[in-house]
Write a protein that holds these residues in place. Sequence first.
Motif, short mmCIF file in Angstrom:
data_model
loop_
_atom_site.label_atom_id
_atom_site.label_comp_id
_atom_site.label_asym_id
_atom_site.label_seq_id
_atom_site.Cartn_x
_atom_site.Cartn_y
_atom_site.Cartn_z
N LEU A 74 0.84 -1.19 0.00
CA LEU A 74 0.00 0.00 0.00
C LEU A 74 0.88 1.24 0.00
N PRO A 75 0.41 2.30 -0.62
CA PRO A 75 1.19 3.53 -0.64
C PRO A 75 1.34 4.11 0.78
N GLY A 76 2.44 4.78 1.02
CA GLY A 76 2.69 5.36 2.34
C GLY A 76 1.86 6.60 2.57
N PRO A 77 1.76 7.07 3.84
CA PRO A 77 0.95 8.24 4.17
C PRO A 77 1.39 9.45 3.34
N GLY A 78 0.43 10.22 2.88
CA GLY A 78 0.75 11.44 2.13
C GLY A 78 0.93 11.20 0.64
N GLU A 79 1.08 9.95 0.22
CA GLU A 79 1.21 9.70 -1.22
C GLU A 79 -0.15 9.82 -1.89
N THR A 80 -0.13 10.27 -3.15
CA THR A 80 -1.37 10.40 -3.89
C THR A 80 -1.75 9.05 -4.50
N VAL A 81 -2.96 8.57 -4.21
CA VAL A 81 -3.40 7.29 -4.73
C VAL A 81 -4.12 7.48 -6.06
N LEU A 82 -4.99 8.50 -6.08
CA LEU A 82 -5.77 8.76 -7.30
C LEU A 82 -5.69 10.24 -7.61
N ALA A 83 -5.37 10.54 -8.86
CA ALA A 83 -5.37 11.94 -9.30
C ALA A 83 -6.22 12.05 -10.56
N VAL A 84 -7.26 12.87 -10.46
CA VAL A 84 -8.16 13.09 -11.58
C VAL A 84 -8.00 14.54 -11.98
N SER A 85 -7.74 14.80 -13.27
CA SER A 85 -7.65 16.22 -13.64
C SER A 85 -8.36 16.48 -14.97
N GLY A 86 -9.20 17.50 -14.92
CA GLY A 86 -9.94 17.93 -16.11
C GLY A 86 -10.84 16.85 -16.69
N ILE A 130 -13.34 6.42 -13.77
CA ILE A 130 -12.14 6.07 -13.00
C ILE A 130 -11.87 4.57 -13.08
N THR A 131 -12.94 3.75 -13.09
CA THR A 131 -12.73 2.30 -13.09
C THR A 131 -12.64 1.72 -14.50
N GLY A 132 -12.73 2.59 -15.51
CA GLY A 132 -12.56 2.09 -16.88
C GLY A 132 -13.78 1.44 -17.47
N VAL A 133 -14.92 1.53 -16.78
CA VAL A 133 -16.15 0.96 -17.31
C VAL A 133 -16.63 1.77 -18.52
N LEU A 134 -16.39 3.08 -18.47
CA LEU A 134 -16.71 3.96 -19.60
C LEU A 134 -15.43 4.70 -20.00
N PRO A 135 -15.25 4.96 -21.31
CA PRO A 135 -14.10 5.78 -21.72
C PRO A 135 -14.40 7.25 -21.47
N ILE A 164 -6.52 10.58 -15.82
CA ILE A 164 -6.68 9.85 -14.56
C ILE A 164 -5.38 9.11 -14.30
N ALA A 165 -4.86 9.20 -13.08
CA ALA A 165 -3.65 8.45 -12.74
C ALA A 165 -3.85 7.74 -11.41
N LEU A 166 -3.34 6.53 -11.34
CA LEU A 166 -3.31 5.79 -10.08
C LEU A 166 -1.88 5.79 -9.60
N GLY A 167 -1.62 6.46 -8.49
CA GLY A 167 -0.23 6.68 -8.11
C GLY A 167 0.41 7.50 -9.22
N PRO A 213 -0.50 6.68 -15.33
CA PRO A 213 -1.68 7.16 -16.05
C PRO A 213 -2.50 5.97 -16.53
N ILE A 214 -3.81 5.99 -16.34
CA ILE A 214 -4.64 4.84 -16.72
C ILE A 214 -5.74 5.23 -17.70
N SER A 215 -5.69 6.45 -18.24
CA SER A 215 -6.73 6.86 -19.17
C SER A 215 -6.75 5.88 -20.35
N GLY A 216 -7.96 5.42 -20.70
CA GLY A 216 -8.10 4.53 -21.84
C GLY A 216 -7.91 3.06 -21.52
#
Length: 592
Positions: free
Chosen positions: A337-349, A390-395, A401-404, A407-410
């Motif tokens: 698991l990521p350590g405290p303070g680390e970004t797990v999910l970043a969504v922009s625009g 975010i979960t990739g069910v829809l494009p 979108i980034a996990l840690g 980038p996971i877009s698409g």
Amino acid sequence: MSSPSRLAGIAILALAVALPFVPGVPAYWITVASYIAMAAIVALGIAVLTGVAGVVSFGQAMFVGFGAYTTAILTTRYGWSPAATLPVAMLIAGALAWGIGAITLRLKGHYLPVATIAWNISFFYLAGSLDFFRRFDGISGIPPISLLGFSVSDGVRFYFLALGLLVLAYVLTRNLLDSRVGRAMRSLRGGALAAESFGIDTGRARILAFVYAGVLAAVSGWLYAHFQRAINPTPFGITVSIDYLLMAVAGGVGHLGGAILGAGLVTVVRDKLQDLLPALLGTQGNFETIVFGIVLILILQFAPEGLWPHLRRRFASKPRRAPPGADDAPASRRRTLPGPGETVLAVSGLRKTFGGLVAVNDVSFTVQAGEIVGLIGPNGAGKSTSFNLITGVLPASGGEIALGLQPISGWPARRIARLGVARTFQHVKLVHGMSVIDNVALGRHLLGHASAVRGALRLDRAEEAAIFAEAHRQLARVGLADHADAVASELALGQQRLVEIARALCLDPVLLLLDEPAAGLRHSEKVALADLLRKVRDSGVSILLVEHDMDFVMGLTDRLVVMNFGAQLAQGRPAEIQQNPAVLEAYLGSAA
Ligand code: ADP
Ligand code: MG
């Protein structure tokens, strides 16, 4: 299997074994019983393909033909021994099923059954027109089977061989359905969306079912060729395919015992009708085909469950008990698991449009490690759509979108699930006919490795014990330990939501997305759920939560993101949001 139906199964098998030894039994009965066994092997495949994976095929006789022609050609032309052609027949049918499935199984709705009819007709005329297959005259002079120097030339010996293969096919099929890959196939009926969200490749699961059914059909064809000693295209045509489908459907599609029962019924009734109908009508013809076509339509229309479920109810057997979680099973594997303070999910625009409707409009936020973030807003604000992006069910239509740092877009949903993203659905998506614990175990799919072959051979028991131990542990965490063996659809809706949470926790998530988890829960259940979510957070898992119950949200979340008409209205600590005039106006104001 529960004991009453197991006893019934053993009794029927004992009768089948004793049949040739009953004094005065006509040889003809043994022949009919052999035909039933051969047909039942095909019907078992259809039970998996149609009943479990939901793929309706009108072309299974073609795969029987693949098996029959393979052995006919290899034995008569190349001098192979029949025992050696069986694996080749299975391999060829499996490979062709893979190829045909890859092309055909993408088709939706009625196009798929129509395509299987087309394949079957093509094969029929191909075999009937090519010299290689000896046209409609067919191939004769096929030798009898000999196994280990033991010739299977008389009717009784052949019957025992066919019966033995049927029992083997039954046991392997039952094992397969009761394994990790089998659960993946069964999950197809709960909708591909939920399955894909837990890492199941649904396209692959469908092809696998298609290949499995094709291989079983080829085994039956191999038997058939050596029983008849001569073949032509007729028994591998579309009308016979309809008979096979009728067997699986009449008995109860999806029930293995039903497939065998259906094979027996259809074979015997067809035999009687072939004599009776021409005599009644005073003219020759294959009238039984018409009768069977009508019966198939009537069953599909009025009794889609077939006969088997009704018989089972008479035996009043309880649903199968899932294997209990062994206490000594290895502890659940932990992702780092990521350590405290680390970004797990970043969504922009982030942006999503449906035609002219902008459902999500330029939304940006982050979720940090070990944080519970609430995503709130009035109905239609775009919260569930954001989850689906975010979960990739829809494009997404735009944004990142980034996990840690990844980038996971698409990315497709099942690839995102591999990174430890687990979710629940606003509209509960459990596999209805499946037990609660099997549903929860689906969440563990990605952490298992056992293949279909290992499952069918029962070489997966250690892994299965670990999967179920974890499933039981997570089910107990949401307070539903007593409901493990219930059928999922029998639970109250609020409880079904909790089952979805247990399933999500089974994935050993880094990020948990919960869409209205408290809807339908009583007050005490909500308190327990909030407690559980705090514990999950304290173990280092991040949570993104959509919920309408404001007491629940305000007491639980570390931060809130507020949406309205797709746009982001505000972000902040719950106390700040409660004071924010724009939010009060748009959301809290209307609620109060
Ligand atoms: P929320 O979960 O916040 O209540 P949703 O994300 O479900 O809202 O919906 C946001 C908007 O997008 C609504 O107007 C809804 O009708 C629309 N919408 C959601 N999914 C689809 C879809 N698959 N096709 C068309 N419109 C959709
Ligand atoms: Mg919603």
